[in-house]
Design a protein around this motif. Structure first.
Motif, PDB file in Angstrom:
ATOM      1  N   TYR A 255       0.830  -1.207   0.000  1.00 43.90           N
ATOM      2  CA  TYR A 255       0.000   0.000   0.000  1.00 43.90           C
ATOM      3  C   TYR A 255       0.868   1.263   0.000  1.00 43.90           C
ATOM      4  N   TYR A 256       2.012   1.176   0.654  1.00 49.94           N
ATOM      5  CA  TYR A 256       2.926   2.324   0.788  1.00 49.94           C
ATOM      6  C   TYR A 256       3.322   2.868  -0.584  1.00 49.94           C
ATOM      7  N   GLY A 257       3.643   1.951  -1.515  1.00 44.32           N
ATOM      8  CA  GLY A 257       4.085   2.388  -2.829  1.00 44.32           C
ATOM      9  C   GLY A 257       3.003   3.035  -3.657  1.00 44.32           C
ATOM     10  N   ALA A 258       1.743   2.680  -3.409  1.00 44.61           N
ATOM     11  CA  ALA A 258       0.639   3.199  -4.225  1.00 44.61           C
ATOM     12  C   ALA A 258       0.508   4.714  -4.101  1.00 44.61           C
ATOM     13  N   PHE A 259       0.763   5.248  -2.899  1.00 47.82           N
ATOM     14  CA  PHE A 259       0.633   6.693  -2.690  1.00 47.82           C
ATOM     15  C   PHE A 259       1.664   7.462  -3.515  1.00 47.82           C
ATOM     16  N   SER A 260       2.905   6.976  -3.519  1.00 49.54           N
ATOM     17  CA  SER A 260       3.954   7.645  -4.281  1.00 49.54           C
ATOM     18  C   SER A 260       3.697   7.539  -5.770  1.00 49.54           C
ATOM     19  N   THR A 261       3.291   6.362  -6.235  1.00 47.36           N
ATOM     20  CA  THR A 261       3.039   6.157  -7.654  1.00 47.36           C
ATOM     21  C   THR A 261       1.936   7.073  -8.162  1.00 47.36           C
ATOM     22  N   ALA A 262       0.913   7.269  -7.334  1.00 48.72           N
ATOM     23  CA  ALA A 262      -0.189   8.154  -7.722  1.00 48.72           C
ATOM     24  C   ALA A 262       0.292   9.586  -7.923  1.00 48.72           C
TER      25      ALA A 262
ATOM     26  N   GLN B 175      19.531  18.430 -16.949  1.00 47.88           N
ATOM     27  CA  GLN B 175      18.097  18.711 -17.094  1.00 47.88           C
ATOM     28  C   GLN B 175      17.255  17.545 -16.560  1.00 47.88           C
ATOM     29  N   LEU B 176      17.687  16.334 -16.871  1.00 49.67           N
ATOM     30  CA  LEU B 176      16.984  15.158 -16.357  1.00 49.67           C
ATOM     31  C   LEU B 176      17.089  15.084 -14.836  1.00 49.67           C
ATOM     32  N   THR B 177      18.239  15.481 -14.320  1.00 46.15           N
ATOM     33  CA  THR B 177      18.424  15.508 -12.861  1.00 46.15           C
ATOM     34  C   THR B 177      17.468  16.510 -12.226  1.00 46.15           C
ATOM     35  N   ASP B 178      17.307  17.672 -12.868  1.00 44.39           N
ATOM     36  CA  ASP B 178      16.368  18.680 -12.352  1.00 44.39           C
ATOM     37  C   ASP B 178      14.957  18.105 -12.220  1.00 44.39           C
ATOM     38  N   MET B 179      14.513  17.390 -13.262  1.00 44.60           N
ATOM     39  CA  MET B 179      13.170  16.819 -13.229  1.00 44.60           C
ATOM     40  C   MET B 179      13.075  15.712 -12.184  1.00 44.60           C
ATOM     41  N   MET B 180      14.129  14.906 -12.075  1.00 47.92           N
ATOM     42  CA  MET B 180      14.146  13.833 -11.092  1.00 47.92           C
ATOM     43  C   MET B 180      14.070  14.407  -9.676  1.00 47.92           C
ATOM     44  N   ILE B 181      14.712  15.535  -9.453  1.00 42.63           N
ATOM     45  CA  ILE B 181      14.672  16.194  -8.143  1.00 42.63           C
ATOM     46  C   ILE B 181      13.260  16.697  -7.849  1.00 42.63           C
ATOM     47  N   LYS B 182      12.633  17.345  -8.839  1.00 42.71           N
ATOM     48  CA  LYS B 182      11.286  17.885  -8.629  1.00 42.71           C
ATOM     49  C   LYS B 182      10.288  16.784  -8.290  1.00 42.71           C
ATOM     50  N   ILE B 183      10.290  15.718  -9.090  1.00 38.36           N
ATOM     51  CA  ILE B 183       9.368  14.614  -8.836  1.00 38.36           C
ATOM     52  C   ILE B 183       9.726  13.898  -7.540  1.00 38.36           C
ATOM     53  N   GLY B 184      11.043  13.697  -7.336  1.00 35.72           N
ATOM     54  CA  GLY B 184      11.522  12.993  -6.148  1.00 35.72           C
ATOM     55  C   GLY B 184      11.155  13.688  -4.851  1.00 35.72           C
ATOM     56  N   ARG B 185      11.265  15.020  -4.832  1.00 34.91           N
ATOM     57  CA  ARG B 185      10.948  15.766  -3.621  1.00 34.91           C
ATOM     58  C   ARG B 185       9.463  15.639  -3.262  1.00 34.91           C
ATOM     59  N   LEU B 186       8.590  15.727  -4.264  1.00 32.30           N
ATOM     60  CA  LEU B 186       7.157  15.592  -3.989  1.00 32.30           C
ATOM     61  C   LEU B 186       6.839  14.202  -3.437  1.00 32.30           C
ATOM     62  N   SER B 187       7.426  13.181  -4.056  1.00 34.46           N
ATOM     63  CA  SER B 187       7.216  11.814  -3.563  1.00 34.46           C
ATOM     64  C   SER B 187       7.793  11.650  -2.170  1.00 34.46           C
ATOM     65  N   PHE B 188       8.967  12.229  -1.945  1.00 41.49           N
ATOM     66  CA  PHE B 188       9.652  12.116  -0.654  1.00 41.49           C
ATOM     67  C   PHE B 188       8.819  12.709   0.476  1.00 41.49           C
ATOM     68  N   ILE B 189       8.193  13.851   0.219  1.00 37.22           N
ATOM     69  CA  ILE B 189       7.360  14.496   1.233  1.00 37.22           C
ATOM     70  C   ILE B 189       6.176  13.600   1.606  1.00 37.22           C
ATOM     71  N   VAL B 190       5.491  13.062   0.589  1.00 39.43           N
ATOM     72  CA  VAL B 190       4.346  12.186   0.833  1.00 39.43           C
ATOM     73  C   VAL B 190       4.779  10.927   1.581  1.00 39.43           C
ATOM     74  N   LEU B 191       5.887  10.326   1.126  1.00 41.37           N
ATOM     75  CA  LEU B 191       6.357   9.085   1.731  1.00 41.37           C
ATOM     76  C   LEU B 191       6.822   9.292   3.173  1.00 41.37           C
ATOM     77  N   MET B 192       7.466  10.420   3.444  1.00 43.38           N
ATOM     78  CA  MET B 192       7.936  10.677   4.808  1.00 43.38           C
ATOM     79  C   MET B 192       6.774  10.906   5.770  1.00 43.38           C
ATOM     80  N   TYR B 193       5.693  11.499   5.258  1.00 45.74           N
ATOM     81  CA  TYR B 193       4.495  11.646   6.085  1.00 45.74           C
ATOM     82  C   TYR B 193       4.004  10.275   6.545  1.00 45.74           C
ATOM     83  N   ILE B 194       3.944   9.329   5.590  1.00 44.88           N
ATOM     84  CA  ILE B 194       3.463   7.980   5.908  1.00 44.88           C
ATOM     85  C   ILE B 194       4.476   7.222   6.760  1.00 44.88           C
TER      86      ILE B 194
END
Length: 506
Positions: free
Chosen positions: A269-276, A297-316
């Motif tokens: 279930y944990y992974g479903a939140f990040s994937t969404a 440039q790819l690193t920039d995008m990976m950071i942007k997406i990664g940070r949003l996922s990281f925030i959600v995952l750390m909450y859980i």
């Protein structure tokens, strides 16, 4: 709204529904079946899930080739491809029955920890599920055709309706005294109904034809060549989520299988939140990869997406670390007992910790696919998942379910560290900058949240009301501190825009 947008929306509805209903129904099913039968139910399901790998990724191949023939307006080629695929599926179904029959013969000697009555139940369930699998694999071709025709709404809606009706039926049957065997019968009946309805839609509404104009061995090779890497990744999934069930089924009593299964369920279930979250941004990210974007440039995008996922995952993750045991104990503790609840919580927590980095770096998969470099990751993951399963089997001899997941977690951690070197050296992502900017501001906010969250845990009480109070206070603290201390400006804008749009509509 387009089929694609409606399909994406229905996909999120399906994820939410599956997770929410799954959490609500698990303790009810566990209580109705009992810990031993629930463990058998999960293990036989995992075993037949492993045999389903004989699909060899053909369903995804159908989506790709049907879309290709439609784009080329090659109706004859499409008909020939579908007929050839169905012939392959019929051979696969026969292979499923042969493999299932062979394993059935060794049932008693494999599950040595089950008593005669448990063996009888397991055998009956296995026979039903093998039959289910033999008809579901070729039946799945109809869903593949729908997706290849970009008809996303129908199969997604049908899946949601099936899930709701199946859940209601399960509750009714269990209230009437049904057990594990009745559950697999319910699943088989619903699968047959879904295949019939989807087949009608494909044949009558889409007017698709399955006609063999010519049989070419080279054509079969082309189909299997495309599906081989899909098959490898499916095999990786088996070793991640299912292998532990059949290893423990050999050396442990059914009660241990239930404990392990609950932990695995919470971990997935944990992974479903990040994937969404990340899937919203992945199409644009893929376009960047194809468009020869630079490594930075790819690193920039990976950071942007990664940070949003990281925030959600750390909450859980922080919430589950601090209050997860109380939740599991309230959720299924009556059936599993105090020690069983603790072990399920520990298994889920280990999965979440090990799974966090792969989820945060989910964008890496999109890059690898765009650059046609998935083979390295597939072979690496498969190798270490097999090694991890073997280590887990050794640990399980002494430590049971906890030992089993420990081996798998070791495999995951090694793989992800190797992948980071690969991302840095081959894909030219700036991994050092990724980790530096991933933690920018977030780490400080998390440390403060963790300290306050630890204090919240001292609120006296141990029931559901106490848990809800703790969770509510923690959520308020997390949102306020993460917004004020942890988020960057563009992240705050993403947070404010949905709220602003809601207020504007009102």
């Amino acid at each position: 709204m387009s089929q694609l947008k409606k399909g994406a929306f229905l996909n999120y509805v399906s994820i939410f529904l599956t997770n929410t209903v799954g959490l609500a129904m698990t303790p009810f099913i566990l209580k109705s079946l009992g810990q031993d039968q629930y463990g058998i139910y999960l293990t036989i399901g995992a075993l037949t899930g492993t045999i389903s790998l004989l699909d060899f990724g053909l369903n995804n191949t159908i989506i790709r080739f049907v879309a290709k023939y439609r784009a080329e307006k090659d109706r004859k080629g499409e008909e020939n491809f579908l007929a050839t695929s169905m012939l392959i599926y019929l051979l696969i179904s026969l292979l499923v029955l042969i493999v299932g029959g062979a394993f059935y013969y060794y049932f008693d000697s494999y599950f040595i920890k089950m008593n005669p009555e448990e063996i009888r139940i397991a055998k009956t369930m296995f026979v039903i599920l093998i039959f289910n699998l033999a008809i579901s694999l070729p039946g799945g071709a109809f869903t593949g055709v729908c997706l290849g025709y970009e008809q996303f709404v129908f199969p997604k809606t049908l899946g949601i309706v099936r899930y709701i009706l199946r859940s209601i039926t399960v509750v009714g049957i269990l209230l009437l005294g049904g057990k594990a065997i009745e559950l697999v019968i319910i699943d088989t009946v619903f699968n047959v109904l879904v295949i019939l309805v989807t087949g009608y839609f494909v044949l009558k509404k889409l007017k698709v034809r399955f006609k063999l104009h010519s049989f070419q061995k080279s054509f079969v090779k082309e189909i299997l060549k495309y599906s081989v890497w899909i098959f490898v990744f499916a095999l990786v999934g088996v070793f991640q989520w299912k292998a532990g069930h059949w290893v423990l089924g050999r050396i442990s009593v059914p009660a241990v299988l239930a404990i392990y299964g609950i932990g695995i369920t919470l971990g997935t279930y944990y992974g479903a939140f990040s994937t969404a979250i990340s899937s919203v941004f992945l199409p644009r990210a893929t376009q960047m990869s194809v468009g020869n974007a630079s490594g930075e440039q790819l690193t920039d995008m990976m950071i942007k997406i990664g940070r949003l996922s990281f925030i959600v995952l750390m909450y859980i993750l922080i919430a589950f670390t601090l209050y997860g045991y109380q939740f599991v104990h309230l959720w299924v503790g009556y059936e599993l007992g105090e020690d069983g609840s603790f072990q399920s919580w520990a298994i889920a927590l280990m999965i979440m910790v090990a799974y966090t980095l792969p989820l945060v770096q989910n964008f890496g998969n999109s890059i690898l696919e765009a650059k046609n470099k998935l083979s390295f990751k597939a072979i690496l993951y498969l190798s270490f998942m097999i090694i991890g399963t073997a280590i887990g089997a050794i640990f399980a001899m002494d430590y049971g379910a906890i030992g089993m997941i420990s081996g798998s977690v070791i495999g995951w951690l090694i793989v992800q560290n190797v992948m980071n070197f690969y991302y840095h050296r081959v894909i030219k992502l700036n991994i050092l900058r990724f980790f530096k900017e991933l933690g920018n501001k977030i780490v400080l906010a998390l440390l403060i949240i963790l300290a306050i969250g630890y204090g919240i845990n001292y609120i006296p009480g141990d029931g559901w009301i106490n848990f809800i109070i703790k969770g509510s206070i923690y959520t308020i603290v997390f949102v306020i501190l993460m917004y004020s201390l942890g988020m960057l400006n563009y992240e705050k804008e993403l947070f404010k825009k949905p709220i602003a749009s809601v207020l504007k509509r009102k």
